[in-house]
Design an enzyme around this catalytic site. Structure first.
Site, PDB file in Angstrom:
ATOM      1  CG  HIS A  24      -1.872   1.117   1.326  1.00  0.00           C
ATOM      2  ND1 HIS A  24      -3.223   0.991   1.085  1.00  0.00           N
ATOM      3  CD2 HIS A  24      -1.670   2.419   1.658  1.00  0.00           C
ATOM      4  CE1 HIS A  24      -3.802   2.163   1.246  1.00  0.00           C
ATOM      5  NE2 HIS A  24      -2.895   3.058   1.601  1.00  0.00           N
ATOM      6  CD  GLU A  25       1.454   3.589   3.700  1.00  0.00           C
ATOM      7  OE1 GLU A  25       1.566   4.610   3.000  1.00  0.00           O
ATOM      8  OE2 GLU A  25       0.497   3.412   4.484  1.00  0.00           O
ATOM      9  CG  HIS A  52      -0.002   5.971  -0.861  1.00  0.00           C
ATOM     10  ND1 HIS A  52      -1.111   6.294  -1.590  1.00  0.00           N
ATOM     11  CD2 HIS A  52      -0.452   5.588   0.372  1.00  0.00           C
ATOM     12  CE1 HIS A  52      -2.194   6.119  -0.856  1.00  0.00           C
ATOM     13  NE2 HIS A  52      -1.833   5.688   0.339  1.00  0.00           N
ATOM     14  CG  HIS A 102      -6.317   6.081  -0.189  1.00  0.00           C
ATOM     15  ND1 HIS A 102      -6.214   7.190   0.606  1.00  0.00           N
ATOM     16  CD2 HIS A 102      -5.383   5.212   0.253  1.00  0.00           C
ATOM     17  CE1 HIS A 102      -5.269   7.005   1.505  1.00  0.00           C
ATOM     18  NE2 HIS A 102      -4.743   5.809   1.302  1.00  0.00           N
ATOM     19  CE1 TYR A 128      -7.235   4.903   4.115  1.00  0.00           C
ATOM     20  CE2 TYR A 128      -8.792   6.534   3.321  1.00  0.00           C
ATOM     21  CZ  TYR A 128      -7.543   6.202   3.792  1.00  0.00           C
ATOM     22  OH  TYR A 128      -6.611   7.173   3.929  1.00  0.00           O
TER      23      TYR A 128
HETATM   24 ZN   LIG Z   1      -3.005   5.016   1.909  1.00  0.00          ZN
END
Ligand SMILES: [Zn+2]
Length: 222
Positions: free
Chosen positions: A134-135, A138, A144, A174
């Site tokens: 996930h990071e 980014h 997201h 999320y």
């Molecule tokens: Zn995030």
């Protein structure tokens, strides 16, 4: 791995870093430099990592991590090698590189910033395969999955501009109760038309995450 992915790696509310050197954190885990000059750098330039034959991203992992934690981070990076054309290499005095650091919480900048670029994976609660992916996504330019367009002027890659369907199973989605004041009772994201559909439970990149990634980075083999 707890089921409540959304809170597994995210602070309850957008936070100001505890340390004065910490960046401002928006959207749960996206770091921003404070100060107007740097408020939205990605609108002014390409924030993808440069590609030669394949995308190459130098990385450095803080020695503060245990060998086990380091192994989880490395396996997260290798997962990109297996499904995309990006290649992570060990930092060798490169100008731009990702620096995995056990800071306060789990967060990352959006897209390539230039210079040493921190990805914070706090040792307690952030060093998980799904969080690494996930990071890193980014840092490589992905926001997201859920639509943030009404309050988002920093997005460099609107994920759905990459011509893929909305993906509830995305590792960038999320959980239903992310940032909720009453976790488990007051959902903050309600899927439509079926409010009971599972969201935010990803344990790794979805097929569509990989498709999007390869489209953004023009990976030709998938
Ligand atoms: Zn995030």
């Amino acid at each position: 791995m707890a089921m409540n992915f959304g809170l597994m790696y995210l602070p309850l509310f957008p936070t100001l870093g505890i340390d004065r050197h910490d960046p401002l954190i928006l959207f749960g885990d996206i770091a921003m430099e404070t100060g107007i000059r740097n408020a939205s750098p990605c609108t002014a330039r390409d924030c993808k990592w440069p590609k030669s034959r394949n995308g190459v991203v130098p990385v450095y992992i803080s020695s503060s991590y245990t060998l086990e934690e380091r192994d989880i981070i490395i396996k997260g990076l290798i997962s990109f090698h297996l499904s995309t054309c990006i290649q992570f290499v060990w930092w060798k005095q490169d100008q731009d590189y990702l620096y995995f650091h056990p800071g306060n919480g789990c967060w990352s900048y959006l897209g390539r910033r230039g210079g040493q670029q921190v990805i914070s994976l706090q040792q307690c609660g952030c060093v998980h395969h799904v969080t690494v992916q996930h990071e890193v996504l980014h840092a490589l330019g992905f926001h997201h999955e859920q639509n943030l367009s009404d309050r988002d002027n920093v997005t460099i890659v609107e994920n759905n501009n990459l011509m893929t369907p909305y993906d509830y199973t995305s590792v960038m989605h999320y959980g239903k109760y992310a940032f909720s004041k009453d976790y488990g009772k007051l959902p903050t994201i309600i899927p439509k038309p079926d409010s009971n559909v599972q969201i935010g439970g990803a344990r790794q990149m979805s097929r569509l995450d990989i498709v999007r990634f390869n489209r953004l980075y023009y990976c030709s083999f998938i």
